[in-house]
Every structure is written in structure tokens, then in C-alpha cells.
Design a protein around this motif. Structure first.
Motif, short mmCIF file in Angstrom:
data_model
loop_
_atom_site.label_atom_id
_atom_site.label_comp_id
_atom_site.label_asym_id
_atom_site.label_seq_id
_atom_site.Cartn_x
_atom_site.Cartn_y
_atom_site.Cartn_z
N GLN G 33 0.83 -1.21 0.00
CA GLN G 33 0.00 0.00 0.00
C GLN G 33 0.86 1.25 0.00
OE1 GLN G 33 -2.44 -1.11 3.61
NE2 GLN G 33 -3.92 0.13 2.46
N GLY G 34 1.98 1.15 0.71
CA GLY G 34 2.84 2.32 0.81
C GLY G 34 4.05 2.00 1.66
N PHE G 35 4.93 2.99 1.78
CA PHE G 35 6.17 2.81 2.52
C PHE G 35 6.65 4.19 2.94
CE2 PHE G 35 7.08 3.46 -1.87
CZ PHE G 35 8.17 4.30 -1.91
N MET G 39 11.72 2.54 5.40
CA MET G 39 11.32 1.29 4.76
C MET G 39 10.23 0.57 5.57
SD MET G 39 13.92 -1.20 2.69
CE MET G 39 15.13 -0.19 1.83
N ASN G 40 9.56 1.30 6.47
CA ASN G 40 8.33 0.75 7.05
C ASN G 40 7.36 0.52 5.91
OD1 ASN G 40 9.29 1.10 9.72
ND2 ASN G 40 8.57 3.23 9.74
N ALA G 42 3.42 -0.68 4.52
CA ALA G 42 2.02 -0.99 4.77
C ALA G 42 1.57 -1.97 3.69
CB ALA G 42 1.16 0.28 4.74
N LEU G 58 -2.72 -12.76 7.24
CA LEU G 58 -2.43 -11.75 8.26
C LEU G 58 -3.22 -10.45 8.05
CD1 LEU G 58 1.45 -12.21 8.21
CD2 LEU G 58 -0.07 -12.91 10.06
N THR G 60 -4.35 -6.75 6.81
CA THR G 60 -3.57 -5.52 6.66
C THR G 60 -2.46 -5.53 7.69
OG1 THR G 60 -5.49 -4.35 5.81
CG2 THR G 60 -3.71 -3.00 6.71
N LEU G 61 -1.33 -4.95 7.34
CA LEU G 61 -0.15 -5.11 8.18
C LEU G 61 0.79 -3.93 8.01
CD1 LEU G 61 0.55 -7.67 9.83
CD2 LEU G 61 2.06 -8.35 7.99
N ILE G 62 1.35 -3.46 9.12
CA ILE G 62 2.49 -2.55 9.07
C ILE G 62 3.72 -3.33 9.48
CG2 ILE G 62 3.55 -0.50 10.09
CD1 ILE G 62 0.72 0.62 10.43
N VAL G 63 4.74 -3.34 8.65
CA VAL G 63 6.00 -4.02 8.96
C VAL G 63 7.06 -2.96 9.18
CG1 VAL G 63 7.73 -5.67 8.16
CG2 VAL G 63 5.34 -5.95 7.47
N ARG G 64 7.70 -2.99 10.37
CA ARG G 64 8.78 -2.03 10.64
C ARG G 64 9.99 -2.32 9.77
NH1 ARG G 64 9.73 1.30 15.29
NH2 ARG G 64 11.92 0.76 15.08
N GLY G 65 10.52 -1.29 9.15
CA GLY G 65 11.62 -1.45 8.20
C GLY G 65 12.85 -2.10 8.78
#
Lengths: 76, 76, 76, 76, 76, 76, 76
Positions: G33-35, G39-40, G42, G58, G60-65
Motif C-alpha cells: 500500500q505504501g512505505f 522502509m516501514n 504498509a 495476516l 492488513t499489516l504494518i511491517v517495521r523497516g
């Protein structure tokens, strides 16, 4: 002080095949498309190189700079 | 305060053979081409030095500074 | 606030023998040539001090500050 | 926000004995000479405190702040 | 964006008992005296809370923020 | 570049239940009260979610961002 | 220097499926979706990809860069 040497070596390697050693021991080989000031790398036709010489295709790839130990540019 | 001492020692080592100890215990030896403010190093004719004194040729190499424990410049 | 105390102690130790404890437990002893704001140290006549009291000569050395736990300046 | 509280507690501890717990579990006790904004500490008459209550004299010492878990100032 | 929420929760906890979980699993309980922008905490009447519910008195304490996983403020 | 996407997703999750995966494997679930630019989170009615589906109530909680691997906002 | 290459590759991948390799070996696949500049990421319709090829949804997800080793954008 030769501040720009790492940048210069990377710059000259764009479009060429580089070998990257990651923390944890993994080796990645691919054509360097570009890089940034964190040493994040964009690679094309990347592949993981196994200890036994075999390789595993990874395609296009962004590698975060903070996982990198060493980068070998192509022989001059 | 001698702020520039590490830079001075590195600066005087450009073009000479340095020995680098990495986190994890690996030893790299090579001719220092240049460095930057993160202690990223560009080396030529680099080789990994094994415990048994043997070495493994690595060619030109960029070593990320954050993997480095110690750098030994050449004897004066 | 005594902001400059670590700098002051290091500053007074230049030209003297310091003992450095690294992450991972290694001990290095050498004559402090200089340091910078990252606590990177330049040492002369450095040697690794073993647990059994023996030592292994390392010559001139740059030690990256982020590997350092403690630095013992010489007794006053 | 009480921004200066850690600084205030350290400031009041200068010249007094503090107990420091390092990452990895080591305990150091010594007279606080000073500190800086990285929580680097300068200690005098420092000693490592063992689990069995014995201690090992370390003399004057600079401790890098990033190895510190906790600091106990002297009882008021 | 609710930028100040962590600060607000900490701010409301000053003078109250907080429970702190550290990297490595240790639990610390104490009266929050203050904190700073690194989440360094100053605690009074701190104690280490053991798994078996027992506790070990630590007195006044500075805890470096980078060792902290979670902070539980007192129930409202 | 979609710079604000992570912030946007977090922003839309305030007041809702989020699931947080921490380094080391722990899972925390709670109502997001707020967050800051370090991804520090303030949670209400937080609970640790065990592998067997059971949960352990933690109440109000501040979670330091640098311990977080992933955050799952509520289903839209 | 090709400063914007990693950003460019990520930018072109928004709305497409990316494969993410995390520190510790976990693989996540999802629609980017975005970043942001850390480099976090979505992700939407994310799933954990197991070694045996199975996957675990999982959402929707936010992944820490800082947990990311590599990102594979979709084949061109």
C-alpha cells in the motif's frame, strides 16, 4: 580523506554483477541497478548463492544496507 | 581532543595493506583504497585470512564500517 | 552537568597506556594516540591481553568505539 | 514532561558511589566523576562486584553508556 | 497523528507506581520520578519482580530507555 | 513516494483493537490510544496473546517501537 | 550516484504483490500500500509464507523497516 571511495566503487558497479555477503552468512549475486546513502541496494536477476555453488533465483530485489557485511564489485 | 586521529591513521594507510577484524571473528587483509565517515572501507586485492594462516582471495571489496571491530594499519 | 568528563579522562590518557574491554570479552592494551567523538580509539604498541596473562602483539590499531564496553586509563 | 530527571539524579550522584548494571549481567561499583549526554560514565575507584559479593578492583574507568541497563545512585 | 500519547501516559504516571518489562525478561516496579525523550526512567523505591512473585529491593534507579520493552502505568 | 502510509494506517486505527508482534515472538493485543514517530504505542486494555489462544491481561501499556516487528490494524 | 533507486523500485511496486524476507527468516507476502523513508511498509492482504509453501493470512499489516532483510517486487 577519501570520503567518496565506497560510493565511487558502487557507482562504477551499476549495471554490473556484484556479490553481496549478508549478516548470517547468506550470499546474494545480482546486477546492481542502484544504491542509496544507507547502502540499500537494488538488484536485478538476483540469486542466492549456496555453499555448494548452486544458486536460487530471486529476481529483482531490494536489500537493506544494514544487513550487508561486504560487497564485491565485478573484477575490473 | 584529538578528533581526527582515527581519520589520520586511516588516511596514512591508503594505498597500503591493512588487516581488518570483523564482528564474528573473520579477518580480512587488503590494500586500502579509501574510506568514509562511517568507516566503510574500499579494499583492493582483499583476502580472507584463515586461522590456519591460509587465505581466500576476495578481489576488490567494500566492507561496511558497522561490521568492523579493529583495523591494523601497516607497520610504520 | 559534567558533559566533558569522559573526554577529559581520555584526553589526559593520550600518550599513556590504556586497557580496553571489548564486547565479547576481549581485552586490548596499548598506548592511546587519539580518539574521536564516537570513542573510536587509535592505539600504538597494542596487544591483546589473554585471560592467562599472556599477550599477543597487535601493533598500531584503530578500535571502533561501538565495540568498547570500558576503558581504563593509567593510574594517576 | 520531566526531561531532566535522569540528568538530575546523575548530577546529584557526582562524587558519590553508584552501582551500575551492564548488559550481560556484570555489576560495576565506583565513585561517579562525571557523565555525558550518552550516559557514558567516568568512575573512580571502580570495582566489579561478583555474585558472591566479592569484588575485583578496576581503578579509574570510562563506561560506555550503551552497555548500561541501570544505574543506582547512592541512598539519599 | 497522536504524537504525544506515550509522553502523556508517562507524564500522568509521574509519582505513581509503574511496572517495566526489560529486554531479557526482567521486570522492575517502582515509583516514576521522571523520564526523558529517550524513555530513560528515574524510579524511586524500585524493586525487581521475580517470576515467583517475590521482589528484590533496588532503591532509586535510572533505567536506560533502550533496554525497555513495555511500561505499564498504574490502573486509572 | 507514499511517505505517510504507515502513519495513515496507524492513525485510522486509533480507538480500535490492534495486534502487535514483538521481537522474540510475543503477541500483544489492545486498543490503540496513540503512537509517535518512533512507533512507540500507547495501548488500553492490552493483553498478551499466547500461542494456545489464551490471553493475559496487561491493562494500559506503552510499547517501545523498536521492539515491534509488525502491527495488524483491525479489519476494515 | 543513483540515490533514489530503492525508492523508485518500491514506488513502482505500490498496488502490487511484494515478497518480504524478515530477520529471523520469516517470509511475508502482500499487496504494497505504501512505505516511508525507514522502509516501514504498509501491506494489504498480507500472509506469512511457510517453508512448505503453505500460507497464513495476516490481513492488513504494518511491517517495521528495521526487521526487513530483502524485498522482492513483482516480476516486471
Amino acid at each position: 580523506m577519501s570520503v567518496d571511495m565506497a560510493v565511487k566503487v558502487l557507482d562504477e558497479s551499476v549495471g554490473k554483477i556484484v556479490l553481496i555477503k549478508l549478516k548470517g552468512g547468506k550470499m546474494i549475486r545480482g546486477t546492481l541497478q542502484g544504491f542509496d546513502q544507507h547502502m540499500n541496494l537494488a538488484l536485478e536477476r538476483a540469486e542466492e548463492v549456496m555453499d555448494d555453488g548452486k544458486s536460487d533465483s530471486l529476481g529483482t530485489l531490494i536489500v537493506r544496507g544494514d544487513n550487508i557485511i561486504m560487497i564485491s564489485p565485478p573484477p575490473a
